[in-house]
Design a protein around this motif. Structure first.
Motif, PDB file in Angstrom:
ATOM      1  N   UNK A   1       0.808  -1.168  -0.001  1.00  0.00           N
ATOM      2  CA  UNK A   1       0.028   0.162  -0.108  1.00  0.00           C
ATOM      3  C   UNK A   1       0.873   1.287   0.103  1.00  0.00           C
ATOM      4  N   UNK A   2       1.803   1.229   0.706  1.00  0.00           N
ATOM      5  CA  UNK A   2       2.708   2.405   0.904  1.00  0.00           C
ATOM      6  C   UNK A   2       3.532   2.597  -0.409  1.00  0.00           C
ATOM      7  N   UNK A   3       3.917   1.408  -1.048  1.00  0.00           N
ATOM      8  CA  UNK A   3       4.734   1.827  -2.599  1.00  0.00           C
ATOM      9  C   UNK A   3       3.750   2.292  -3.422  1.00  0.00           C
ATOM     10  N   UNK A   4       2.433   1.727  -3.469  1.00  0.00           N
ATOM     11  CA  UNK A   4       1.549   2.044  -4.455  1.00  0.00           C
ATOM     12  C   UNK A   4       1.226   3.566  -4.184  1.00  0.00           C
ATOM     13  N   UNK A   5       1.054   4.064  -2.952  1.00  0.00           N
ATOM     14  CA  UNK A   5       0.847   5.533  -2.780  1.00  0.00           C
ATOM     15  C   UNK A   5       1.863   6.388  -3.300  1.00  0.00           C
TER      16      UNK A   5
ATOM     17  N   UNK B   1       2.198  10.915 -11.060  1.00  0.00           N
ATOM     18  CA  UNK B   1       1.234  12.191 -11.227  1.00  0.00           C
ATOM     19  C   UNK B   1       1.844  13.448 -11.249  1.00  0.00           C
ATOM     20  N   UNK B   2       2.883  13.454 -10.013  1.00  0.00           N
ATOM     21  CA  UNK B   2       3.300  14.892  -9.917  1.00  0.00           C
ATOM     22  C   UNK B   2       4.823  14.725 -10.405  1.00  0.00           C
TER      23      UNK B   2
ATOM     24  N   UNK C   1      18.024  -2.190   5.330  1.00  0.00           N
ATOM     25  CA  UNK C   1      17.861  -1.999   4.095  1.00  0.00           C
ATOM     26  C   UNK C   1      16.894  -0.746   3.736  1.00  0.00           C
ATOM     27  N   UNK C   2      17.066  -0.239   2.321  1.00  0.00           N
ATOM     28  CA  UNK C   2      16.403   0.804   2.004  1.00  0.00           C
ATOM     29  C   UNK C   2      15.321   0.491   0.840  1.00  0.00           C
ATOM     30  N   UNK C   3      14.312   1.111   0.516  1.00  0.00           N
ATOM     31  CA  UNK C   3      13.332   1.154  -0.424  1.00  0.00           C
ATOM     32  C   UNK C   3      13.225   2.521  -0.964  1.00  0.00           C
ATOM     33  N   UNK C   4      13.499   2.781  -2.076  1.00  0.00           N
ATOM     34  CA  UNK C   4      13.565   4.523  -2.571  1.00  0.00           C
ATOM     35  C   UNK C   4      12.628   4.229  -3.949  1.00  0.00           C
ATOM     36  N   UNK C   5      11.896   5.380  -4.080  1.00  0.00           N
ATOM     37  CA  UNK C   5      10.849   5.450  -5.108  1.00  0.00           C
ATOM     38  C   UNK C   5      11.307   6.980  -5.410  1.00  0.00           C
ATOM     39  N   UNK C   6      12.111   7.133  -6.715  1.00  0.00           N
ATOM     40  CA  UNK C   6      12.751   8.133  -7.065  1.00  0.00           C
ATOM     41  C   UNK C   6      12.046   8.306  -8.674  1.00  0.00           C
ATOM     42  N   UNK C   7      11.711   9.670  -8.616  1.00  0.00           N
ATOM     43  CA  UNK C   7      11.232  10.285 -10.065  1.00  0.00           C
ATOM     44  C   UNK C   7      12.132  11.408 -10.685  1.00  0.00           C
ATOM     45  N   UNK C   8      12.074  11.926 -11.800  1.00  0.00           N
ATOM     46  CA  UNK C   8      12.939  12.843 -12.274  1.00  0.00           C
ATOM     47  C   UNK C   8      12.074  14.136 -12.771  1.00  0.00           C
ATOM     48  N   UNK C   9      11.302  14.476 -11.779  1.00  0.00           N
ATOM     49  CA  UNK C   9      10.447  15.638 -12.221  1.00  0.00           C
ATOM     50  C   UNK C   9      11.010  17.015 -11.616  1.00  0.00           C
TER      51      UNK C   9
ATOM     52  N   UNK D   1       0.363  10.917   4.284  1.00  0.00           N
ATOM     53  CA  UNK D   1       0.181  10.646   5.911  1.00  0.00           C
ATOM     54  C   UNK D   1      -0.177   9.304   6.013  1.00  0.00           C
ATOM     55  N   UNK D   2      -0.919   8.773   5.311  1.00  0.00           N
ATOM     56  CA  UNK D   2      -1.301   7.351   5.361  1.00  0.00           C
ATOM     57  C   UNK D   2       0.049   6.387   5.370  1.00  0.00           C
ATOM     58  N   UNK D   3       0.569   6.777   4.170  1.00  0.00           N
ATOM     59  CA  UNK D   3       2.038   5.944   3.909  1.00  0.00           C
ATOM     60  C   UNK D   3       3.058   6.252   5.203  1.00  0.00           C
TER      61      UNK D   3
END
Length: 548
Positions: free
Chosen positions: A426-430, A437-438, A461-469, A497-499
């Motif tokens: 759920x967290x990664x989906x958010x 989107x942004x 360990x780390x899980x990163x969600x990276x964008x180039x925006x 906040x939920x994440x």
């Protein structure tokens, strides 16, 4: 700034103290015998038959008494051993004095009575009764000897028997008293240790409390100051004891409170850079003239008020959201029926699309609110982040058409972590939805990477969600995890906040990190997982367990 503790009183064992008074009494006995032996009045007090023997015995007894007095607080011998030596000396001296005098049996017997009782207080039961029996034999032997040598001047045998019975009874009673004293002393020591331990625990609790605590006397001199109060006061020097010097405003507030004006203390800042505090005063007692000051950090009250507001708002929002779902479902169903009409003008069809889109948005808001209010307890398990990320990206691509957008997974090697798979999904989906989107530049496709990073052994360990925006401005980044905060007219302000709440429920941390060169990175730091690997190369059937 706490007042120094007074030095503890020396712990003198009760038997050592009794031994000291016993030896002091022996010196008094020796002095009385010396008065009889060397004073001209001695002939009027006793009939001295052997003056040379008496004087020799008295001199030796005086020397022995003084030596035993000095040894009572300097010798390495136990009190029982010193009492036995002294009591044995008393009996020998008593027998020799009785042999060197006539008519002194009553006085010597009375002097021995205290020695027998004092010895029974210090000696074990058998030793005390043994010396009491020896004293009785001395008195009886002297009585029988006098009766044999001079029957006309001999004292009655019954008197000697009564002295003997008195010695035994005194020894028994003093031994019982000594036993009770030892038990009381042991109980007092245990209670003292418990009180000392409790005092140390109380002091530690007070020092570690987040609430600042000060104790001042009637002159407003600081007696006790815990760590929280010391920090709120600006970490003053321990030499500064006066409250007027350390915190003038607090000093004035306490003076007004003591004056009985009934004023409620206001929030104040006690040092530069320190947070505001709310002081509260309590008098510890009229006789002690001590005052207890509580320094409550105003941020604690603000945090509690915010938690209460959010909890109330969450319950209210969940109730409202539940009531909205039914009419929202009816509106959405009606829109679907109208869209199936063949004679619907194009303008009306466009309006129905708008209604349908907004219904879906409202349904998403309702789902977020209900998910926040009904969040289930986490059930963490060990999972491979690399495998989880690759499977997540494949499923997201299959269920969400990306068109020109790019979503990729970067996970080079297996990395174990502890987390609830449903919550992590759920967290990664958010995070991925927000990034798609942004996290895009104008007229360019979004490029989102879900990367797993594993450090050295033992590192989380780390899980990163990276964008180039375009990234997130610093002023906005400080508020993005606040509930209902959003910069988009289509957002709810609840996703991040939920994440974060889900991450905290799994003992993870979710933070925002700006990407050099442009872009955003949301980093999840997870607890390391545990891998039990059977080492088949080892000779034992069970092998070896490795922790990853």
């Amino acid at each position: 700034m706490a007042a120094p503790r007074p030095a503890p009183a020396p712990n003198v064992p009760p038997q050592r103290r009794e031994l000291y008074f016993f030896t002091l009494y022996r010196v008094l006995e020796a002095a009385l015998l010396a008065l009889v032996a060397f004073s001209p009045m001695g002939e009027y007090l006793l009939q001295i038959s052997e003056p040379t023997l008496l004087r020799s015995v008295v001199v030796l007894y005086m020397v022995m008494a003084i030596a035993l007095l000095v040894a009572s607080y300097r010798s390495q011998l136990s009190p029982a051993q010193q009492a036995a030596i002294g009591l044995g000396t008393d009996l020998v001296v008593a027998a020799l004095v009785l042999a060197a005098t006539s008519g002194s049996q009553g006085g010597i017997a009375l002097l021995l009575l205290f020695n027998v009782g004092a010895g029974a207080l210090i000696l074990p039961q058998r030793a005390g009764l043994g010396f009491a029996s020896a004293a009785a034999l001395v008195v009886l032997a002297d009585s029988l000897y006098v009766r044999a040598m001079d029957p006309f001047n001999a004292r009655p045998i019954a008197e000697s028997v009564m002295f003997s019975v008195t010695y035994l009874a005194t020894a028994v009673l003093c031994e019982l008293l000594s036993r009770q004293m030892r038990e009381s002393q042991a109980l007092a020591e245990r209670r003292g240790e418990e009180l000392a331990n409790q005092a140390e625990i109380n002091e530690l609790v007070i020092r570690r409390m987040r609430t600042g605590i000060l104790v001042v006397d009637g002159n407003h001199q600081v007696k006790i100051c815990n760590e929280a109060a010391w920090a709120l006061l600006g970490k003053p020097s321990p030499e500064r004891k006066q409250l007027a010097d350390v915190a003038p405003e607090l000093h004035k507030a306490l003076a007004r409170w003591r004056g009985g004006r009934g004023e409620i203390p206001k929030a104040m800042t006690l040092a530069e850079g320190a947070p505001e505090v709310l002081p509260r005063f309590v008098a510890l007692g009229l006789s002690d003239n001590l005052y207890l000051i509580f320094l409550e950090d105003s941020r604690v009250f603000s945090g509690r008020a915010e938690e209460l507001t959010l909890a109330t708002l969450g319950r209210l929002s969940a109730s409202i959201a539940h009531e909205i779902r039914n009419p929202l479902a009816a509106i959405n169903y009606s829109v679907q029926l109208l869209e199936e009409s063949e004679n619907l003008p194009e303008a009306d069809r466009r309006l129905l699309e708008i209604i349908h889109t907004q219904c879906q948005r409202m349904n998403g808001i309702v789902q977020d609110i209900l998910g926040l209010a009904r969040r289930e307890r986490s059930q963490p398990e060990t999972l491979d982040l690399a495998q989880f990320v690759r499977r997540f990206v494949d499923e997201y691509r299959a269920s969400h058409p990306l068109e020109r957008d790019i979503l990729q997974a970067v996970a080079e090697r297996p990395t174990l972590a502890m987390a609830d798979p449903r919550h992590l999904h759920q967290v990664v989906t958010i995070l991925v939805t927000n990034a798609l989107t942004y996290g895009r530049l104008p007229d360019e496709p979004a490029r989102v990477t879900v990367a797993v990073r594993s450090g050295p052994p033992g590192a989380p360990p780390e899980l990163n969600v990276i964008d180039r925006g375009p990234g997130i401005p610093a002023a906005v980044a400080e508020q993005i995890f606040t509930p209902f905060y959003t910069t988009s007219e289509h957002g709810t302000g609840l996703g991040l906040y939920i994440a974060r709440q889900l991450c905290e429920a799994n003992q993870c941390s979710l933070t925002y990190q700006p990407v050099p060169g442009g872009g955003s990175c949301f980093r999840i730091v997870l607890p390391p997982g545990m891998n039990l690997v059977q080492n088949q190369e080892a000779g034992s059937p069970g092998g070896r367990l490795n922790l990853a």
